[in-house]
Design a protein around this motif. Structure first.
Motif, PDB file in Angstrom:
ATOM      1  N   LEU A 367       0.790  -1.145   0.068  1.00 43.48           N
ATOM      2  CA  LEU A 367       0.040   0.157  -0.044  1.00 43.48           C
ATOM      3  C   LEU A 367       0.778   1.212  -0.019  1.00 43.48           C
ATOM      4  CD1 LEU A 367      -2.532  -1.119   2.702  1.00 43.48           C
ATOM      5  CD2 LEU A 367      -2.922  -1.249   0.326  1.00 43.48           C
ATOM      6  N   GLY A 368       0.596   2.110  -0.833  1.00 40.75           N
ATOM      7  CA  GLY A 368       1.099   3.379  -0.886  1.00 40.75           C
ATOM      8  C   GLY A 368       0.206   4.676  -0.498  1.00 40.75           C
ATOM      9  N   VAL A 369       0.725   5.875  -0.566  1.00 46.47           N
ATOM     10  CA  VAL A 369      -0.167   6.928  -0.433  1.00 46.47           C
ATOM     11  C   VAL A 369      -1.198   7.076  -1.417  1.00 46.47           C
ATOM     12  CG1 VAL A 369       1.284   8.343  -1.927  1.00 46.47           C
ATOM     13  CG2 VAL A 369      -0.129   9.672  -0.281  1.00 46.47           C
ATOM     14  N   ALA A 370      -1.043   6.679  -2.587  1.00 45.51           N
ATOM     15  CA  ALA A 370      -2.246   6.735  -3.686  1.00 45.51           C
ATOM     16  C   ALA A 370      -3.421   5.659  -3.082  1.00 45.51           C
ATOM     17  CB  ALA A 370      -1.886   6.372  -4.942  1.00 45.51           C
ATOM     18  N   ASP A 371      -3.147   4.779  -2.100  1.00 45.14           N
ATOM     19  CA  ASP A 371      -4.216   3.796  -1.876  1.00 45.14           C
ATOM     20  C   ASP A 371      -4.830   4.491  -0.684  1.00 45.14           C
ATOM     21  OD1 ASP A 371      -3.673   1.860  -3.518  1.00 45.14           O
ATOM     22  OD2 ASP A 371      -1.841   1.483  -2.594  1.00 45.14           O
ATOM     23  N   LEU A 393      -7.310  16.020  -5.167  1.00 44.58           N
ATOM     24  CA  LEU A 393      -5.927  15.739  -4.977  1.00 44.58           C
ATOM     25  C   LEU A 393      -5.630  14.778  -6.018  1.00 44.58           C
ATOM     26  CD1 LEU A 393      -5.599  14.945  -1.206  1.00 44.58           C
ATOM     27  CD2 LEU A 393      -4.682  16.922  -2.621  1.00 44.58           C
ATOM     28  N   LYS A 394      -4.535  14.930  -6.853  1.00 40.06           N
ATOM     29  CA  LYS A 394      -4.027  14.220  -8.108  1.00 40.06           C
ATOM     30  C   LYS A 394      -2.574  13.484  -7.425  1.00 40.06           C
ATOM     31  CE  LYS A 394      -7.185  15.542 -10.795  1.00 40.06           C
ATOM     32  NZ  LYS A 394      -8.054  16.288  -9.857  1.00 40.06           N
ATOM     33  N   ALA A 395      -2.286  12.605  -8.381  1.00 35.48           N
ATOM     34  CA  ALA A 395      -1.018  11.975  -8.216  1.00 35.48           C
ATOM     35  C   ALA A 395       0.063  13.102  -7.955  1.00 35.48           C
ATOM     36  CB  ALA A 395      -0.530  10.982  -9.316  1.00 35.48           C
ATOM     37  N   ALA A 396       0.285  13.993  -8.706  1.00 35.40           N
ATOM     38  CA  ALA A 396       1.300  15.187  -8.591  1.00 35.40           C
ATOM     39  C   ALA A 396       1.159  15.655  -7.537  1.00 35.40           C
ATOM     40  CB  ALA A 396       1.037  15.924  -9.745  1.00 35.40           C
ATOM     41  N   ASP A 397       0.389  15.793  -6.716  1.00 33.53           N
ATOM     42  CA  ASP A 397       0.128  16.442  -5.384  1.00 33.53           C
ATOM     43  C   ASP A 397       0.932  15.733  -4.275  1.00 33.53           C
ATOM     44  OD1 ASP A 397      -1.331  18.539  -6.530  1.00 33.53           O
ATOM     45  OD2 ASP A 397      -3.235  17.153  -6.555  1.00 33.53           O
ATOM     46  N   LEU A 398       0.740  14.400  -4.615  1.00 32.08           N
ATOM     47  CA  LEU A 398       1.265  13.393  -3.414  1.00 32.08           C
ATOM     48  C   LEU A 398       3.063  13.455  -3.331  1.00 32.08           C
ATOM     49  CD1 LEU A 398      -1.390  10.799  -3.867  1.00 32.08           C
ATOM     50  CD2 LEU A 398      -1.435  12.593  -2.405  1.00 32.08           C
ATOM     51  N   LYS A 399       3.426  14.177  -2.963  1.00 31.58           N
ATOM     52  CA  LYS A 399       4.910  14.711  -2.776  1.00 31.58           C
ATOM     53  C   LYS A 399       5.346  13.746  -1.694  1.00 31.58           C
ATOM     54  CE  LYS A 399       4.669  19.034  -5.205  1.00 31.58           C
ATOM     55  NZ  LYS A 399       5.180  18.608  -6.716  1.00 31.58           N
ATOM     56  N   ARG A 400       6.382  13.090  -1.955  1.00 31.27           N
ATOM     57  CA  ARG A 400       6.908  12.397  -0.663  1.00 31.27           C
ATOM     58  C   ARG A 400       8.804  12.031  -0.697  1.00 31.27           C
ATOM     59  NH1 ARG A 400       4.215   9.135  -3.867  1.00 31.27           N
ATOM     60  NH2 ARG A 400       4.716   6.859  -4.220  1.00 31.27           N
TER      61      ARG A 400
END
Length: 400
Positions: A367-371, A393-400
């Motif tokens: 599992l990752g942030v997108a889940d 929220l989009k994938a590009a917003d999920l900075k890590r």
């Protein structure tokens, strides 16, 4: 043929029959899966119990369909009381004496970090189905075979989702952080500051408090003076509850975001049902997330009316599904071959999501942030939460 020869021949045939029969009998023995986590000692025991219930439910379902490789699965459960020495003892006993083929656990990250070397050396796959410390799956990532897998919420990935939400929800990017002084709290604070920097945001305040503190009004007063309109809490459930109570004293309620520890009942027990609704937090699953989770939640609630923290049950359930699929693919319970099969799994329909190649040689996080999703306490229960900010929220917003 003389009687002596008859006896000798009979003895030889009997020995031969035993030799041949023993492996056949062994193949009908149950496949043992260990469980090693706190189920009694800390607030996290709620998670440990729920994870165990989910594991046992998955075993029931798999056995009802004939088991794996023609053998039934069997849970071997141990309570480590959140104590690293006890957890180490349990791990050795499960692997050496019970001969488990894999272990789910622990509940708390501390015990995991104390015994990771044991299953790694003995080539026994581990499913960290609750513990969230980032290091757990990474410690042996450079080994020829890493035996540590996870179906849970990594701390930094959770912070990535909270930061992404905060950046969009804050009117002027006036985001603040508050965390306790434990290792967990300070790691969360560090992660948040680093991730916010990726968004080009410097927190307007970073406050901390002792793990036994119950009044955070002085820290919150500084954040209010700094203009914070979104606060992210790097804290366990009881501390976040006390943050909410301190906000109530001040009659000041900026947006409050928190990690999945807020699913624990101390949040609603300390803050009260209505005040508990004033924080949203990360989860991998809720009882109302999808038809599969609804069905599992209804089944477990019927059996355990006071079942805590459904998310841990879902993670325990899916851990067993992925393990069973790997054993079937490997056509053996050999640890090295099962670990290799886990890194090359095809589709598996889980409760949290539909998995397809959830692990690889270089990634042991299913599992990752997108889940992850957001949840909220509502009428005394954890429910899925959504609003325009979360939906945007989009994938590009999920900075890590």
């Amino acid at each position: 043929m003389t009687p002596r020869l008859n006896r000798r021949l009979f003895g030889a045939l009997l020995a031969s029959a035993v030799f041949v029969a023993m492996p056949v009998a062994a193949q009908t023995d149950p496949i043992k899966i260990g469980y090693n986590g706190d189920q009694s000692a800390t607030a996290g025991a709620e998670l440990g119990l729920a994870g165990r219930y989910g594991m046992e439910a998955a075993i029931e379902d798999i056995n009802a369909k004939g088991g794996v490789l023609g053998r039934k699965l069997m849970a071997v459960v141990r309570d480590d009381t959140a104590s690293p020495p006890k957890s180490i003892q349990n791990m050795n006993e499960l692997i050496d004496n019970e001969k488990v083929v894999a272990v789910l656990g622990p509940t708390n990250s501390g015990p995991a970090l104390a015994w990771l070397h044991i299953p790694q050396q003995k080539k026994v796959p581990i499913f960290s189905h609750i513990a969230t410390a980032t290091e757990i799956t990474g410690r042996y990532a450079k080994e020829p075979q890493n035996y540590i897998f996870r179906i849970s919420m990594v701390d930094r990935e959770q912070m990535a989702l909270l930061a992404a939400y905060a950046v969009k929800a804050s009117k002027d990017r006036k985001i603040a952080i508050i965390a306790d002084t434990t290792g967990y709290g300070q790691a969360a604070s560090k992660d948040l500051q680093e991730i916010l920097a990726l968004h080009g945001v410097t927190p307007v305040g970073v406050e901390k408090y002792g793990p036994k503190d119950t009044d955070m009004t002085s820290q919150l007063a500084k954040l209010r003076a700094a203009g914070a309109d979104i606060i992210i809490s790097g804290s366990l459930a009881d501390a976040t509850a006390n943050i909410l109570k301190s906000m109530e004293k001040m009659d000041w309620f900026p947006g409050l975001l928190s990690g999945w520890a807020s699913i624990n009942s101390p949040l609603v027990n300390i803050a009260g049902p209505k005040l508990a609704e004033k924080t949203i937090f990360t989860v991998s699953a809720t009882a109302d997330a999808n038809p599969r989770s609804e069905a599992l939640a209804a089944r477990l609630t019927a059996k355990y009316p006071n079942i805590p923290t459904f998310v841990a049950a879902a993670q325990g359930y899916d851990s067993v599904l992925l393990l069973a699929a790997a054993i079937a693919k490997a056509n053996t319970t050999d640890g090295a071959k099962v670990a290799a099969a886990l890194e090359d799994l095809g589709p598996v329909e889980g409760v949290i999501k539909s998995y397809d190649k959830p692990f690889s040689k270089t990634n042991h996080e299913a599992l990752g942030v997108a889940d992850f999703q957001f949840a909220q306490w509502k009428d005394g229960a954890v429910r899925l939460y959504s609003d325009p900010t979360a939906q945007s929220l989009k994938a590009a917003d999920l900075k890590r």
